[in-house]
Design a protein around this motif. Structure first.
Motif, PDB file in Angstrom:
ATOM      1  N   MET A   1       0.151  -8.055   0.537  1.00 53.32           N
ATOM      2  CA  MET A   1       0.743  -7.129   1.491  1.00 53.32           C
ATOM      3  C   MET A   1       0.187  -7.137   2.853  1.00 53.32           C
ATOM      4  O   MET A   1      -0.906  -7.031   3.025  1.00 53.32           O
ATOM      5  CB  MET A   1       0.765  -5.805   0.909  1.00 53.32           C
ATOM      6  N   ILE A   4       3.188  -2.565   6.334  1.00 53.11           N
ATOM      7  CA  ILE A   4       3.590  -1.405   5.619  1.00 53.11           C
ATOM      8  C   ILE A   4       5.163  -1.116   5.989  1.00 53.11           C
ATOM      9  O   ILE A   4       5.658  -0.901   7.032  1.00 53.11           O
ATOM     10  CB  ILE A   4       2.864  -0.269   5.714  1.00 53.11           C
ATOM     11  N   ASP A   8       6.884   2.277   1.514  1.00 53.52           N
ATOM     12  CA  ASP A   8       5.530   2.387   1.185  1.00 53.52           C
ATOM     13  C   ASP A   8       5.040   3.928   1.213  1.00 53.52           C
ATOM     14  O   ASP A   8       4.261   4.339   0.324  1.00 53.52           O
ATOM     15  CB  ASP A   8       4.679   1.394   1.625  1.00 53.52           C
ATOM     16  N   SER A  11       6.403   6.828  -0.629  1.00 52.28           N
ATOM     17  CA  SER A  11       5.952   6.629  -2.056  1.00 52.28           C
ATOM     18  C   SER A  11       4.882   7.676  -2.327  1.00 52.28           C
ATOM     19  O   SER A  11       4.444   8.115  -3.443  1.00 52.28           O
ATOM     20  CB  SER A  11       5.670   5.309  -2.551  1.00 52.28           C
ATOM     21  N   ASP A 213      -3.214   3.735  -3.588  1.00 54.53           N
ATOM     22  CA  ASP A 213      -2.810   2.271  -4.183  1.00 54.53           C
ATOM     23  C   ASP A 213      -3.773   1.328  -3.518  1.00 54.53           C
ATOM     24  O   ASP A 213      -3.744   1.433  -2.268  1.00 54.53           O
ATOM     25  CB  ASP A 213      -1.412   2.033  -4.014  1.00 54.53           C
ATOM     26  N   LEU A 216      -2.035  -1.061  -1.161  1.00 54.63           N
ATOM     27  CA  LEU A 216      -1.333  -0.301   0.054  1.00 54.63           C
ATOM     28  C   LEU A 216      -2.393   0.223   1.020  1.00 54.63           C
ATOM     29  O   LEU A 216      -2.356   0.071   2.203  1.00 54.63           O
ATOM     30  CB  LEU A 216      -0.426   0.887  -0.483  1.00 54.63           C
TER      31      LEU A 216
END
Length: 315
Positions: A1, A4, A8, A11, A213, A216
């Motif tokens: 990743m 973003i 994202d 969430s 996360d 993330l």
């Protein structure tokens, strides 16, 4: 990743947005402010079927959300997982107790306004908190030095919009507008350098940001790595909140009429937005994306005391 997406960040939002409507009545949303990029939002206290406004219930609602506000997302998620595994509630309960301990007992504390800003940012604007400032405090009696909160969203062009939060809960709305935007301005208008007001928070974002996360969070932190090209794709924005005394709420012994309270608040919008526009211009914030919340309440001092009473804190 690498970059973003809006999804994202959506969430990691927490809480039921509709629960906010139980306590706060929307008066105006996205009201334009003349010659400014800022948007104005106004909420007043709801009136129930008995003709009562209930600041105590709003304070209790805020208290019940303090774990989400004051505890990093990953720690809260770990506690939930442990409770689910052992069919218990003790891990989350322990974090609630820990969250209570982060609030100061100083008489002039603005932490009630900061908490209200958090709830409106996440549940009304759908912009999540990305730096848990309460977790960074080393002494509950000392305020965190920095913005009142840091929030983030991503626009359609992939730009990370970083929102610095500032709140003031005063009796006088004009003074609240002045001090709130005066405090916010340096985080937006200063040139990036090591001595900038925002620099400490930027360093913390590159180290302490918690998006619940690992992948993330790692991708998010790249936006604050000075050696990454993503650091040039961050736009500084603001979320400002003022809560202040409003005379249109009736005394406790008199029934309120919801439509009359709403109408009275709407009648004041032009005056409040003029004050905000004047101060935005004075602080050179006309071109910045500032989401400005206005929350008239029966008594700013009374609500501050009520909030800390609900936390079990004697000020």
């Amino acid at each position: 990743m690498h970059q973003i997406s809006p999804e994202d960040l959506a969430s990691i939002l927490s809480g039921d947005p509709e629960e906010l409507d139980v306590h706060l009545q929307l008066v105006e949303k996205d009201f334009p402010i003349k010659d400014c990029s800022a948007r104005f939002h106004c909420h007043c206290l709801t009136v129930d079927a008995n003709g009562r406004v209930k600041p105590d219930r709003l304070a209790e609602f805020m208290r019940n959300a303090i774990v989400n506000y004051a505890i990093p997302k990953s720690r809260l998620d770990e506690a939930r997982a442990r409770d689910a595994k052992y069919k218990s509630g003790s891990a989350v309960a322990a974090l609630h107790h820990e969250a209570l301990g982060t609030f100061t007992d100083l008489k002039n504390s603005g932490e009630g306004g900061e908490m209200l800003l958090y709830l409106l940012a996440e549940r009304f604007l759908k912009i999540p908190q990305v730096l848990c400032k309460m977790d960074l405090k080393t002494d509950s009696r000392v305020h965190y030095h920095g913005a009142d909160g840091v929030y983030a969203s991503v626009n359609d062009d992939g730009i990370l919009k970083l929102f610095w939060g500032e709140s003031k809960m005063y009796a006088d709305p004009t003074a609240a507008v002045r001090d709130c935007l005066s405090s916010l301005a340096p985080f937006l208008i200063e040139i990036d350098h090591e001595g900038a007001n925002r620099e400490r928070d930027l360093v913390l974002l590159s180290d302490k940001a918690d998006l619940n996360d690992p992948n993330l969070t790692s991708a998010f932190k790249k936006y604050f790595n000075k050696s990454s090209t993503l650091s040039n794709r961050v736009e500084y924005c603001g979320i400002a909140l003022i809560a202040f005394d409003a005379s249109f709420y009736p005394p406790n012994s008199v029934k309120a009429v919801a439509d009359q309270v709403l109408k009275a608040a709407k009648n004041e919008i032009e005056k409040w937005t003029k004050s905000v526009a004047k101060r935005l211009c004075a602080e050179k914030l006309q071109s910045f994306d500032v989401q400005f919340f206005c929350v008239p309440i029966p008594s700013a001092e009374g609500f501050r005391d009520t909030f800390f009473e609900k936390l079990g804190i004697n000020t």
